[in-house]
Design an enzyme around this catalytic site. Structure first.
Site, PDB file in Angstrom:
ATOM      1  N   TYR A  56       0.765  -1.139  -0.395  1.00  0.00           N
ATOM      2  CA  TYR A  56       0.270  -0.180  -0.397  1.00  0.00           C
ATOM      3  C   TYR A  56       0.694   1.483   0.155  1.00  0.00           C
ATOM      4  O   TYR A  56       1.880   1.599   0.916  1.00  0.00           O
ATOM      5  CB  TYR A  56      -0.833  -0.087   1.364  1.00  0.00           C
ATOM      6  CG  TYR A  56      -1.869  -1.046   1.107  1.00  0.00           C
ATOM      7  CD1 TYR A  56      -2.679  -1.948  -0.032  1.00  0.00           C
ATOM      8  CD2 TYR A  56      -3.174  -1.257   2.259  1.00  0.00           C
ATOM      9  CE1 TYR A  56      -3.342  -3.085   0.025  1.00  0.00           C
ATOM     10  CE2 TYR A  56      -3.776  -2.315   2.438  1.00  0.00           C
ATOM     11  CZ  TYR A  56      -4.149  -3.579   1.219  1.00  0.00           C
ATOM     12  OH  TYR A  56      -4.634  -3.926   1.128  1.00  0.00           O
ATOM     13  N   GLN A 182      -8.344 -13.566   3.176  1.00  0.00           N
ATOM     14  CA  GLN A 182      -8.874 -11.863   3.245  1.00  0.00           C
ATOM     15  C   GLN A 182      -9.315 -11.821   1.474  1.00  0.00           C
ATOM     16  O   GLN A 182      -8.061 -11.482   0.466  1.00  0.00           O
ATOM     17  CB  GLN A 182      -7.765 -10.970   3.548  1.00  0.00           C
ATOM     18  CG  GLN A 182      -8.565  -9.395   3.386  1.00  0.00           C
ATOM     19  CD  GLN A 182      -7.270  -8.644   4.029  1.00  0.00           C
ATOM     20  OE1 GLN A 182      -6.923  -7.626   2.792  1.00  0.00           O
ATOM     21  NE2 GLN A 182      -7.455  -8.567   4.564  1.00  0.00           N
ATOM     22  N   TRP A 212     -12.610  -7.608   1.742  1.00  0.00           N
ATOM     23  CA  TRP A 212     -12.977  -6.131   1.761  1.00  0.00           C
ATOM     24  C   TRP A 212     -13.451  -5.906   0.152  1.00  0.00           C
ATOM     25  O   TRP A 212     -13.962  -6.766  -0.192  1.00  0.00           O
ATOM     26  CB  TRP A 212     -10.930  -6.108   1.383  1.00  0.00           C
ATOM     27  CG  TRP A 212     -10.513  -6.951  -0.383  1.00  0.00           C
ATOM     28  CD1 TRP A 212      -9.473  -8.266  -0.094  1.00  0.00           C
ATOM     29  CD2 TRP A 212     -10.614  -6.790  -1.529  1.00  0.00           C
ATOM     30  NE1 TRP A 212      -9.476  -9.423  -1.490  1.00  0.00           N
ATOM     31  CE2 TRP A 212      -9.778  -8.304  -2.169  1.00  0.00           C
ATOM     32  CE3 TRP A 212     -11.071  -5.988  -2.577  1.00  0.00           C
ATOM     33  CZ2 TRP A 212     -10.176  -8.298  -3.454  1.00  0.00           C
ATOM     34  CZ3 TRP A 212     -10.824  -6.203  -3.632  1.00  0.00           C
ATOM     35  CH2 TRP A 212     -10.297  -7.105  -4.515  1.00  0.00           C
ATOM     36  N   ASN A 301     -21.141   4.434   7.161  1.00  0.00           N
ATOM     37  CA  ASN A 301     -20.057   3.203   7.068  1.00  0.00           C
ATOM     38  C   ASN A 301     -20.574   2.724   8.369  1.00  0.00           C
ATOM     39  O   ASN A 301     -21.006   1.529   8.162  1.00  0.00           O
ATOM     40  CB  ASN A 301     -19.217   2.955   6.582  1.00  0.00           C
ATOM     41  CG  ASN A 301     -19.328   3.456   4.563  1.00  0.00           C
ATOM     42  OD1 ASN A 301     -20.381   3.774   4.684  1.00  0.00           O
ATOM     43  ND2 ASN A 301     -17.787   3.922   4.208  1.00  0.00           N
TER      44      ASN A 301
HETATM   45  P1  NDP Z   1     -14.852   0.242  -0.332  1.00  0.00           P
HETATM   46  O1  NDP Z   1     -15.096  -0.608  -1.658  1.00  0.00           O
HETATM   47  O2  NDP Z   1     -15.742   0.165   0.702  1.00  0.00           O
HETATM   48  O3  NDP Z   1     -14.673   1.459  -0.708  1.00  0.00           O
HETATM   49  C1  NDP Z   1     -14.456   2.186  -0.503  1.00  0.00           C
HETATM   50  C2  NDP Z   1     -14.182   3.427  -0.947  1.00  0.00           C
HETATM   51  O4  NDP Z   1     -15.575   3.711  -1.394  1.00  0.00           O
HETATM   52  C3  NDP Z   1     -13.549   4.792  -0.646  1.00  0.00           C
HETATM   53  O5  NDP Z   1     -12.032   4.851  -0.099  1.00  0.00           O
HETATM   54  C4  NDP Z   1     -14.465   6.097  -0.773  1.00  0.00           C
HETATM   55  O6  NDP Z   1     -13.984   6.804  -1.691  1.00  0.00           O
HETATM   56  C5  NDP Z   1     -15.522   6.026  -1.347  1.00  0.00           C
HETATM   57  N1  NDP Z   1     -16.342   5.820   0.253  1.00  0.00           N
HETATM   58  C6  NDP Z   1     -16.841   4.646   0.999  1.00  0.00           C
HETATM   59  N2  NDP Z   1     -17.791   5.486   1.725  1.00  0.00           N
HETATM   60  C7  NDP Z   1     -18.334   5.895   1.259  1.00  0.00           C
HETATM   61  C8  NDP Z   1     -19.679   6.830   1.163  1.00  0.00           C
HETATM   62  N3  NDP Z   1     -20.073   6.427   2.306  1.00  0.00           N
HETATM   63  N4  NDP Z   1     -20.159   7.106   0.075  1.00  0.00           N
HETATM   64  C9  NDP Z   1     -19.455   7.721  -0.899  1.00  0.00           C
HETATM   65  N5  NDP Z   1     -18.507   6.727  -1.138  1.00  0.00           N
HETATM   66  C10 NDP Z   1     -17.970   6.214  -0.253  1.00  0.00           C
HETATM   67  O7  NDP Z   1     -13.752  -0.768   0.262  1.00  0.00           O
HETATM   68  P2  NDP Z   1     -11.291  -0.745  -0.310  1.00  0.00           P
HETATM   69  O8  NDP Z   1     -11.546  -0.961  -1.485  1.00  0.00           O
HETATM   70  O9  NDP Z   1     -11.018   0.805  -0.119  1.00  0.00           O
HETATM   71  O10 NDP Z   1     -10.850  -1.781   0.310  1.00  0.00           O
HETATM   72  C11 NDP Z   1     -11.279  -1.655   2.210  1.00  0.00           C
HETATM   73  C12 NDP Z   1      -9.770  -2.298   2.560  1.00  0.00           C
HETATM   74  O11 NDP Z   1      -9.891  -4.176   2.188  1.00  0.00           O
HETATM   75  C13 NDP Z   1      -8.798  -1.718   1.973  1.00  0.00           C
HETATM   76  O12 NDP Z   1      -9.400  -0.007   2.879  1.00  0.00           O
HETATM   77  C14 NDP Z   1      -8.035  -2.819   2.608  1.00  0.00           C
HETATM   78  O13 NDP Z   1      -7.341  -2.212   3.525  1.00  0.00           O
HETATM   79  C15 NDP Z   1      -8.513  -3.734   1.855  1.00  0.00           C
HETATM   80  N6  NDP Z   1      -8.413  -4.864   0.838  1.00  0.00           N
HETATM   81  C16 NDP Z   1      -7.764  -5.227   0.394  1.00  0.00           C
HETATM   82  C17 NDP Z   1      -7.246  -5.803  -0.974  1.00  0.00           C
HETATM   83  C18 NDP Z   1      -6.553  -7.253  -0.602  1.00  0.00           C
HETATM   84  O14 NDP Z   1      -6.251  -8.027  -1.683  1.00  0.00           O
HETATM   85  N7  NDP Z   1      -6.059  -8.539   0.101  1.00  0.00           N
HETATM   86  C19 NDP Z   1      -7.846  -5.505  -2.152  1.00  0.00           C
HETATM   87  C20 NDP Z   1      -8.256  -4.161  -1.457  1.00  0.00           C
HETATM   88  C21 NDP Z   1      -8.961  -3.598  -0.219  1.00  0.00           C
HETATM   89  P3  NDP Z   1     -13.857   8.105  -1.909  1.00  0.00           P
HETATM   90  O15 NDP Z   1     -11.980   8.594  -1.816  1.00  0.00           O
HETATM   91  O16 NDP Z   1     -13.816   7.635  -4.150  1.00  0.00           O
HETATM   92  O17 NDP Z   1     -14.415   8.964  -1.859  1.00  0.00           O
END
Ligand code: NDP
Length: 328
Positions: A56, A182, A212, A301
């Site tokens: 990351y 995960q 995730w 959330n």
């Molecule tokens: P989400 O699918 O929940 O996306 C989160 C993003 O959506 C935020 O950063 C924000 O982006 C937007 N968002 C969140 N809440 C809102 C809301 N209430 N209203 C509007 N927009 C919102 O989760 P992530 O993809 O971030 O995944 C979560 C975690 O999972 C990661 O941080 C990581 O720790 C883990 N992960 C692990 C992976 C793996 O391969 N093991 C791969 C991916 C994630 P914006 O800036 O566009 O507003």
């Protein structure tokens, strides 16, 4: 809103049902001050698990999180912190990534130093590595656990077959086995958690899940239905591949989002809350890792917990019938 805690699979570890991760945001999209506000908001809301990875922001996300944890004054016992190994950090040479013993051990040492902790509670193999024998990786994880540097190890996006092979080898050699996966899980992405892993939850060492992208990177907020808003994840430099994946390749899913949003309105809630609460209804999910680039998103959330009693079997069936045609 009161946080729920769930056991991580068959382990004794309790994780908050909603947790918080650093991907895209920490050390990249947001300032360090916002990262601190987010972590404090999460912790105040009862979140006890913070997710990170060497990859990351090429290690920077761990540095930012480590600094905040160090200055927080929070007792180490009150939170669970993870790292993941596979994608590497800034060093791009031949042993800078993958699951060789060398990289698994060195990445663990780097994560401990960046996060400024004595042990990682959870350490994940971020992807399978077809070029390293699984036994080599299982043995390296076992050794890190015996050295007290890692408490539990797991996988991320490994097939059920690969997890079973790791378990078989651990059993044969009396090594610590992986106990957590995960995986991506959301209304549009269900097969692996619901079906492929079904035989793994109650057998062997069991399987916790730290899932995730509960909002499919924001698709399940409705924010992308009228194009890509400025300052959203899909405008972040280096994430053009994600933009292609979310917008161009997911048209059928985007088309379903307004109907899902209408159901959220019927329930007097918002689509992000509904989408997160839907993930939590699956008791195979130990924790839903939330992502947020602003504290207001995270607060919204975290409110998903209040919605759980409203998700009746009839409502879940309605959501299924809408989302499933596009589900993978
Ligand atoms: P989400 O699918 O929940 O996306 C989160 C993003 O959506 C935020 O950063 C924000 O982006 C937007 N968002 C969140 N809440 C809102 C809301 N209430 N209203 C509007 N927009 C919102 O989760 P992530 O993809 O971030 O995944 C979560 C975690 O999972 C990661 O941080 C990581 O720790 C883990 N992960 C692990 C992976 C793996 O391969 N093991 C791969 C991916 C994630 P914006 O800036 O566009 O507003």
């Amino acid at each position: 809103m009161t946080m729920l805690y769930r056991r991580l699979g068959q382990t004794g570890l309790q994780v908050s049902a909603l947790s918080f991760g650093a991907w895209v945001t920490f050390g990249n999209q947001i300032s360090d001050d916002t990262a601190r506000e987010l972590l404090e908001t999460a912790y105040a809301g009862g979140v006890n698990f913070f997710d990170n990875a060497e990859g990351y922001a090429a290690g920077q996300a761990e540095i930012v999180m480590g600094r905040i944890l160090k200055n927080s004054g929070w007792t180490r016992s009150s939170y669970v912190v993870s790292s993941k190994v596979f994608f590497g950090d800034t060093y791009k040479g031949p042993n800078g990534r993958g699951l060789s013993r060398k990289h698994v051990v060195e990445a663990c040492h780097s994560a401990l130093s960046r996060l400024q902790v004595d042990h990682l509670d959870l350490y994940f193999c971020h992807r399978p590595d077809p070029e390293t024998p699984i036994l080599e990786t299982v043995r390296a994880m076992h050794d890190l656990i015996n050295q007290g540097k890692v408490l539990y190890w797991g996988t991320s996006e490994w097939s059920a077959q690969e997890i079973l092979e790791a378990r078989r080898l651990a059993d044969k050699h009396n090594f610590h086995a992986p106990v957590v996966e995960q995986s991506q899980y959301n209304l549009f992405h269900r097969h692996r958690v619901e079906q492929e892993y079904a035989p793994l939850y109650e057998t062997g060492p069991g399987l916790g899940t730290t899932i995730w992208s509960p909002l499919a990177s924001g698709l399940l907020t409705g924010k992308y239905n009228d194009g890509v808003p400025p300052e959203s994840r899909l405008t972040v430099k280096g994430l053009e591949w994600l933009r292609d994946r979310v917008i161009d390749e997911q048209k059928p899913k985007l088309d379903v989002v307004p109907a899902l949003a209408a159901i959220a309105r019927e329930l007097d809630t918002t689509l992000p809350r509904l989408a997160v609460a839907w993930c939590l209804k699956n008791l195979r999910v130990s924790t839903v890792i939330l992502g947020a680039s602003r504290p207001a998103q995270l607060k919204e959330n975290l409110g998903a917990l209040d919605l759980l009693p409203k998700l009746s079997p009839e409502l879940l069936a309605r959501l299924d019938s809408l989302a499933l045609p596009a589900a993978t």
